[in-house]
Design a protein around this motif. Structure first.
Motif, mmCIF file in Angstrom:
data_model
loop_
_atom_site.group_PDB
_atom_site.id
_atom_site.type_symbol
_atom_site.label_atom_id
_atom_site.label_comp_id
_atom_site.label_asym_id
_atom_site.label_seq_id
_atom_site.Cartn_x
_atom_site.Cartn_y
_atom_site.Cartn_z
ATOM 1 N N UNK A 66 5.576 6.798 10.474
ATOM 2 C CA UNK A 66 6.617 7.820 10.416
ATOM 3 C C UNK A 66 6.362 8.886 11.473
ATOM 4 N N UNK A 91 -3.310 5.995 0.250
ATOM 5 C CA UNK A 91 -2.731 4.647 0.163
ATOM 6 C C UNK A 91 -1.633 4.449 1.209
ATOM 7 N N UNK A 92 -0.819 5.466 1.367
ATOM 8 C CA UNK A 92 0.371 5.307 2.200
ATOM 9 C C UNK A 92 0.113 5.743 3.641
ATOM 10 N N UNK A 113 3.373 19.101 0.937
ATOM 11 C CA UNK A 113 3.594 18.359 -0.305
ATOM 12 C C UNK A 113 2.475 17.357 -0.543
ATOM 13 N N UNK A 114 1.996 16.716 0.531
ATOM 14 C CA UNK A 114 0.996 15.653 0.393
ATOM 15 C C UNK A 114 -0.416 16.192 0.169
ATOM 16 N N UNK A 133 -1.255 13.538 -5.168
ATOM 17 C CA UNK A 133 -0.541 13.437 -3.897
ATOM 18 C C UNK A 133 -1.508 13.022 -2.796
ATOM 19 N N UNK A 147 1.874 4.024 6.464
ATOM 20 C CA UNK A 147 3.301 4.329 6.515
ATOM 21 C C UNK A 147 3.531 5.706 7.139
ATOM 22 N N UNK A 148 2.668 6.669 6.757
ATOM 23 C CA UNK A 148 2.817 8.014 7.321
ATOM 24 C C UNK A 148 2.562 8.015 8.828
ATOM 25 N N UNK A 166 6.343 18.172 4.433
ATOM 26 C CA UNK A 166 5.740 16.910 4.029
ATOM 27 C C UNK A 166 4.221 17.059 3.944
ATOM 28 N N UNK A 174 7.326 7.737 14.745
ATOM 29 C CA UNK A 174 8.786 7.696 14.892
ATOM 30 C C UNK A 174 9.353 9.086 15.152
ATOM 31 N N UNK A 175 8.690 10.092 14.531
ATOM 32 C CA UNK A 175 9.196 11.459 14.696
ATOM 33 C C UNK A 175 8.595 12.153 15.922
ATOM 34 N N UNK A 178 9.481 17.604 -2.546
ATOM 35 C CA UNK A 178 9.980 17.603 -1.171
ATOM 36 C C UNK A 178 11.489 17.371 -1.160
ATOM 37 N N UNK A 214 1.691 7.274 -6.566
ATOM 38 C CA UNK A 214 0.743 8.368 -6.790
ATOM 39 C C UNK A 214 1.352 9.708 -6.373
ATOM 40 N N UNK A 215 2.034 9.702 -5.243
ATOM 41 C CA UNK A 215 2.511 10.970 -4.659
ATOM 42 C C UNK A 215 3.920 11.298 -5.122
ATOM 43 N N UNK A 246 1.032 4.110 -2.806
ATOM 44 C CA UNK A 246 0.860 5.515 -2.408
ATOM 45 C C UNK A 246 2.025 6.358 -2.889
ATOM 46 N N UNK A 299 -4.297 11.301 -3.137
ATOM 47 C CA UNK A 299 -4.621 9.876 -3.308
ATOM 48 C C UNK A 299 -3.461 9.025 -2.777
ATOM 49 N N UNK A 300 -2.259 9.427 -3.158
ATOM 50 C CA UNK A 300 -1.077 8.706 -2.685
ATOM 51 C C UNK A 300 -1.025 8.666 -1.171
ATOM 52 N N UNK A 301 -1.390 9.806 -0.564
ATOM 53 C CA UNK A 301 -1.356 9.886 0.892
ATOM 54 C C UNK A 301 -2.308 8.857 1.495
ATOM 55 N N UNK A 360 0.829 -1.199 0.000
ATOM 56 C CA UNK A 360 0.000 0.000 0.000
ATOM 57 C C UNK A 360 0.871 1.259 0.000
ATOM 58 N N UNK A 361 1.911 1.230 0.795
ATOM 59 C CA UNK A 361 2.789 2.397 0.873
ATOM 60 C C UNK A 361 3.475 2.623 -0.469
#
Lengths: 352, 352
Positions: B276, B268-269, B255-256, B262, B272-273, B252, B279-280, A276, A268-269, A265, B264-266, A261-262
């Motif tokens: 992230x 899907x991902x 950008x998303x 972007x 993962x985000x 980020x 983690x941050x 970025x 697409x992005x 994604x 749509x990509x977000x 999935x990532x």
């Protein structure tokens, strides 16, 4: 016409990257005349591949190239008078160039620049100013490593020089300036920073707005146009920010490849990620400026690619075109006249 | 059983966040006995909503709460002996608690901790150690702002304390230690840092491996387990890294959301985000440790949420369970015995 002297031998990749970089800068600024310094054997072939640049430049063959791991004393010993680094700096001294750009090692470039150009009148020590991408655009941070430690007067000198550079680089009339400190609590802060802040506020210079103290996180926020600090903490701030950016970049890459999935994604992005990456690319904002010398020297990042080197040339072009050196001299003179009017010697805080 | 004293009144949100935070920590470590200090009116209601915590803890009503913007001197004046902050520190002094945790303001907490607990024998000045997420896991960085400047002996003290903390926190036998510096060129570096490095290498302590100098970007790389520096540059490094992380986070997000692709990509991902972001998230690695005092005090970030405060309690738990204080005392004693054997007083470099 702006005349720029370039040391072709600096950087991790030498003329193979520097020459195309200079070529790119020339495309953007056809009014530059370049004088290029380097070893004949390594430069001629590359230059021949860039006829437009060859046309707009003079190549000066040199005997010696300073290596990226030469210590400053070694570089001075074997490279003075005859290395491409020395001779490109010397072109500024003799007036043959308005500015010099090198991707050579920082310690050697600073040692040679000091030796050849000397510090300006009323300036004890030079500083290296970095251009720092922020959430609001770009800021200038100095000193990022020319010298360790600074007393109040040196911080004031850095402030004047940084303000002049901001006016030349950002083309704003009255940049805002902050002194880097750690919190505003009474027990905190360096004495020199406090004294510098007091004196700067008193001088009420017309060429910038003094904001007060800023903290480390204000740099990235873009709270002020110019952040002033001594070279140890400035260098650590710069390197720490670079490290953090790389760290997050690696987290991001790992996160975007972990699951199907990532990865979808990411596809697409991709455009957004490319933007970025460009924004986070240190090469886009490249060029440390040596301030406080009798001439302008630009240090390009050693690992920069051709685009990065071109960005450093751009900085040099802006500095020369906007009369950085004259701006600094003007501000320093004004400041010292004002101080004389106050008649409180720097360091004497008994009256406060 | 580990006994932890908690100041319920600290942080931007007070007991509303601290109490649930303590509750979370208790779920993870049912062997903790808490003593909770706070204003009765503000704490009783919240505590009643956490019956399991109420069961495993003693609540001690206090008369005063130190505010987040009290200066250290103000906090000492009106909060000594009777504020929740003071009394939670005092519980460590009297031996009623193994460790104290507060999200109160750093300056006040440090001033009260020094006043109440005093520095350890042979230690001039305390340090604040931060736990720093790196590409290889976590590292300890100290001092991040307890005091400005440090001489060679103080840097050596920080090294001993940081090494002991790494052994207690990471449960490794021989952590690696680096001294923060700016490059390895001969003209660079602070004299104190150089002298500290020489003396640490000479002492060849069995409790850690001395790596040598590290630069700002080595922190995020995780080059060493412990990075030692004085409080000014350490604080600036920490704040600069926080600022850079926020800056990239905002790039980020921008950008998303810029284009449909972007966005749509977000979607899907998104998983993962989320990873992230976690983690941050500074709250995940929360807890500055005050080192060099006769007792362990943990400072939670003032803006931490309940999960963040629980992380700070976790750190306190690990420090107490693994005998941080005894480890530091042991190492300091060993170091001073070795120095005595060398019979070269610190600061005397004439023999080198």
């Amino acid at each position: 016409m702006i005349r720029i002297a370039v040391d072709l031998m600096g950087g991790d990749h030498g003329p193979e990257v520097v020459v195309p970089g200079v070529g790119k800068a020339l495309e953007r600024h056809p009014d530059i005349r370049f004088t290029l310094f380097g070893l004949e054997t390594e430069c001629r072939g590359v230059l021949d591949k860039h006829p437009a640049l060859r046309e707009a430049s003079t190549f000066v063959p040199c005997e010696v190239a300073v290596s990226m791991d030469d210590k400053p004393s070694q570089a001075l010993r074997h490279g003075r008078y005859r290395s491409s680094m020395w001779r490109s700096i010397e072109a500024v001294k003799t007036g043959d160039a308005d500015v010099c750009v090198s991707a050579g090692n920082t310690g050697a470039l600073m040692a040679m620049s000091r030796f050849c150009l000397r510090t300006m009148a009323n300036i004890d020590r030079p500083a290296i100013a970095a251009i720092w991408p922020t959430m609001r655009g770009e800021s200038i941070v100095l000193d990022v490593g020319a010298t360790v430690g600074a007393d109040a007067q040196q911080l004031i000198d850095f402030t004047m020089m940084g303000a002049a550079m901001a006016r030349a680089l950002f083309e704003i009339e009255k940049p805002t300036i902050g002194l880097l400190n750690i919190g505003v609590e009474e027990i905190k802060g360096q004495e020199e920073v406090k004294e510098a802040g007091r004196l700067i506020r008193e001088a009420a210079m017309p060429s910038f707005d003094y904001f007060g103290f800023v903290e480390g996180d204000d740099i990235g926020k873009g709270t002020v146009d110019v952040v002033v600090t001594e070279g140890f903490s400035g260098n650590i701030a710069l390197k720490t920010a670079e490290g953090t950016a790389r760290q997050i970049g690696s987290y991001l890459r790992a996160a975007m490849s972990r699951t199907l999935m990532a990865r979808i994604g990411y596809l697409f992005a991709k455009g957004a990620f490319d933007l970025l990456r460009e924004k986070m690319d240190p090469g886009k904002v490249n060029g440390g400026v040596f301030l406080g010398l009798n001439g302008i020297v630009i240090k390009s990042h050693g690992g920069a690619d051709a685009e990065g080197f071109a960005a450093a040339v751009d900085v040099g072009y802006d500095m020369a075109r906007n009369g950085l050196k004259a701006k600094i001299e003007h501000d320093l003179k004004l400041y010292h006249n004002r101080r004389a009017a106050f008649a409180v010697p720097v360091g004497d805080t008994s009256s406060s």
